[in-house]
Design an enzyme around this catalytic site. Structure first.
Site, PDB file in Angstrom:
ATOM      1  N   ASP A  54      -8.757  -6.776  -4.306  1.00 26.81           N
ATOM      2  CA  ASP A  54      -8.428  -5.422  -3.823  1.00 26.81           C
ATOM      3  C   ASP A  54      -9.037  -4.388  -4.772  1.00 26.81           C
ATOM      4  O   ASP A  54      -8.714  -4.363  -5.954  1.00 26.81           O
ATOM      5  CB  ASP A  54      -6.902  -5.278  -3.780  1.00 26.81           C
ATOM      6  CG  ASP A  54      -6.430  -3.945  -3.198  1.00 26.81           C
ATOM      7  OD1 ASP A  54      -7.280  -3.086  -2.905  1.00 26.81           O
ATOM      8  OD2 ASP A  54      -5.213  -3.780  -3.037  1.00 26.81           O
ATOM      9  N   HIS A  74      -8.145  -5.177   0.007  1.00 24.54           N
ATOM     10  CA  HIS A  74      -6.843  -4.530   0.166  1.00 24.54           C
ATOM     11  C   HIS A  74      -6.056  -5.125   1.342  1.00 24.54           C
ATOM     12  O   HIS A  74      -4.838  -5.281   1.274  1.00 24.54           O
ATOM     13  CB  HIS A  74      -7.065  -3.030   0.373  1.00 24.54           C
ATOM     14  CG  HIS A  74      -5.809  -2.230   0.379  1.00 24.54           C
ATOM     15  ND1 HIS A  74      -4.922  -2.226  -0.676  1.00 24.54           N
ATOM     16  CD2 HIS A  74      -5.264  -1.414   1.318  1.00 24.54           C
ATOM     17  CE1 HIS A  74      -3.902  -1.422  -0.385  1.00 24.54           C
ATOM     18  NE2 HIS A  74      -4.078  -0.938   0.809  1.00 24.54           N
ATOM     19  N   SER A  90       0.843  -1.194   0.000  1.00 27.64           N
ATOM     20  CA  SER A  90       0.000   0.000   0.000  1.00 27.64           C
ATOM     21  C   SER A  90       0.887   1.257   0.000  1.00 27.64           C
ATOM     22  O   SER A  90       1.781   1.363  -0.836  1.00 27.64           O
ATOM     23  CB  SER A  90      -0.930  -0.058   1.210  1.00 27.64           C
ATOM     24  OG  SER A  90      -1.957   0.872   1.099  1.00 27.64           O
TER      25      SER A  90
END
Lengths: 388, 208
Positions: free
Chosen positions: A327, A360, A162
């Site tokens: 995600d 995610h 991320s």
């Protein structure tokens, strides 16, 4: 470090009991916003042992709400291991028998590194809203100064998911001769308008909380808990896939019939409220603002005529890019933008798309195919040092 | 179809050996359906070739990563759109053409992305195939080992069919190599290619 853990208490593949260290960087850091920090502290944890020529160091970059405590436990009776404990340890993908792993709390964080909840030496007050807004480039510079302090000239690899993956990309572009491998996980080349929109709502929730007091809430002995809680609740929606939420919470009422009020009536409400409340106890509202702004500002192509290909031509590292099928916050399509640009820039890259369920948050999960490809990639990185 | 092992007795499978001789040293290649990366690894070590493999199977992708071969997890049917026009010297497609949804469109894409295409496929005109069809059965051969109901091969063709497609699309055949079931060349194949070639290898260019 696992030597120091009491026998039979911690699993054999744990790094054991770890202690954070504070590294003081007594040099000025010029920031993208134009301001300069005269000095700063970074809190780090390290796992494994640095080899004689300091060639086996791995930098772990944390995401929005992460910190330096990535693996192991802080005491023998500590039940909650670090945020990436399933991935870091002896025999795990980031194998501490072979690598020296450095995990830090980023500048602007709230877990001990210089940030809004520490004292500004110039005023003697807590920084609060006076703490400068930061960029991913600023973090890379601060991390390079940390590497200098630790005697690490070149990272064998930098790894992050991320926002952490964005730091890894920026490292490869800004300091190409100081990073040999870049593992960019569940990231994006820059934020989409939708991503920024979610961040903006999170910020507005904090900024409009009457107890925020323009960021000086510490001096009023309060916390903008409603705003921070809302921000976190919103975040959690984006961390999970629709299917995962459906499976986990369903949409059945907790009671037999609707109560026609605003109490918790559905499982998902209870989950979000719990996540929000727990976050308020461990996180700082000013840090949340800084982290979301750093995300929004991230765009390595900006310095290169808005061309990601030109930006990535600066890089020398080999890349491993990993995305997760479920995600939607930073979808596989975003990772493929990175891969496409790396191929066009004629850089070495492998790309793995992991079949996943959660969304995610899957980048934190021990999905076998994910850990397999990451582990095999890093095993090769370790072998390179042996043969070099 | 499970492609035959890329290594035979520790050396490169003969069809892959032919392909690697065709590829000029130092070129940039894209290997579609690269498997465990044997060809790319071989080309990198022996001909200083740089490139990437496309592979959909996660275990094979992982095997590429483990040996330091660049591999991108994507499907041949839609994975090519991410690559710029003329961005490779060669695009290689071994033993997969007949399993694609639209081989003609795939070849067009391949010739957009690469200056040259290297394509191999099992020849459906081989005499063993014809004999088995004459006997009333779908063929089972070394190159076509699957039953009709579980084969991934949906667009089989003969050497003549393939060359007719190339002519119709004005793709130039730069090189051709036809191999028997032991993946070797021979006089019978030269005389009657459509009858005796079991595996066909082509290098194509699109000059239009």
């Amino acid at each position: 470090m696992s030597d120091s853990s009491p026998p039979g208490v911690l699993p054999a593949d744990s790094v054991g009991v770890v202690e954070a260290r504070r590294i003081a960087i007594e040099q000025p850091l010029k920031l993208d916003c134009g301001r300069t920090l005269p000095r700063f502290d970074l809190v780090v944890e390290t796992y494994g042992r640095l080899n004689a020529d300091a060639s086996n160091a791995i930098l772990v970059c944390h995401a929005l709400s992460g910190d330096h405590h990535a693996a192991g436990v802080n005491s023998a009776d500590d039940r909650k291991p670090g945020w990436w404990d399933n991935c870091i340890g002896p025999g795990k993908p980031i194998d501490t028998r072979r690598f020296f792993v450095v995990s830090l709390n980023n500048l602007g964080g709230c877990r001990g590194s210089t940030g809004p909840n520490t004292f500004n030496p110039e005023t003697g007050r807590l920084w609060g809203p006076d703490f400068p807004l930061l960029t991913v480039r600023d973090w890379v510079r601060s991390q390079a100064m940390l590497a200098d302090a630790l005697g690490i000239r070149v990272w064998a690899a930098a790894i992050g998911g991320s926002l952490g993956g964005m730091q890894v990309m920026q490292w490869a572009i800004d300091l190409p001769d100081r990073i040999r491998h870049a593992c960019v996980i569940a990231a994006a080349p820059k934020l989409s308008a939708q991503n920024i929109a979610f961040n903006e709502i999170a910020r507005q929730a904090i900024l409009s909380d009457p107890e925020f007091h323009g960021g000086r809430f510490y001096e009023h002995n309060v916390v903008p808990s409603r705003g921070l809680k809302l921000a976190r609740m919103l975040g959690h929606i984006t961390y999970l896939s629709d299917a995962a939420m459906r499976r986990r919470f369903g949409s059945e009422l907790k009671l037999a019939a609707p109560s026609f009020n605003f109490d918790v009536e559905f499982e998902v409400e209870s989950y979000l409220r719990h996540q929000g409340s727990a976050f308020v106890d461990r996180f700082d509202a000013n840090t949340y603002l800084i982290m979301t702004k750093a995300l929004d500002y991230f765009d390595p192509s900006r310095d290169y005529g808005d061309s990601l290909v030109t930006a990535l031509r600066q890089a020398r590292a080999r890349f491993l890019v990993i995305a997760f099928s479920s995600d939607w916050r930073f979808s596989p399509a975003r990772s493929r933008e990175i891969v496409k640009s790396l191929v066009e820039a004629d850089r070495d890259v492998s790309y793995a798309l992991i079949e996943s369920q959660l969304g995610h948050d899957d980048f934190l999960m021990p999905i076998p195919a994910y850990h397999d490809v990451l582990g095999r990639y890093l095993a090769r990185v370790a072998d390179e040092q042996v043969s070099a | 179809m499970t492609p035959p092992s890329p290594l035979v007795d520790g050396s490169l499978r003969p069809d892959l050996a032919v392909i690697s001789e065709w590829i000029e040293p130092g070129s940039r290649i894209l290997d579609l359906g690269c498997g465990d990366g044997t060809l790319l690894d071989h080309l990198a070590r022996t001909r200083q070739v740089r490139g990437y493999g496309l592979e959909i199977d996660p275990d094979k992708l992982s095997a590429c990563v483990a040996r330091g071969v660049n591999a991108i997890q994507a499907d041949v049917d839609d994975g090519l759109k991410d690559f710029a026009t003329d961005s490779f010297d060669y695009v290689v497609l071994t033993q997969t053409l007949q399993a694609l949804v639209r081989p003609d469109l795939a070849l067009t894409e391949i010739l957009r992305v690469g200056r040259r295409a290297i394509v191999t496929f099992p020849n459906f005109g081989h005499w063993r195939v014809r004999t088995q069809l004459l006997m009333g059965h779908m063929p089972l051969t070394k190159s076509l080992p699957d039953q009709w109901y579980d084969t991934p091969n949906i667009h089989l063709c003969t050497v003549q069919d393939f060359e007719a497609l190339c002519t119709a699309r004005r793709w130039t055949c730069v090189r051709r190599s036809l191999l028997d079931r032991a993946l070797r060349q021979g006089k019978r194949i030269t005389a009657w290619p459509n009858l005796f070639a079991e595996v066909a290898l082509y290098m194509l260019e699109d000059d239009t």
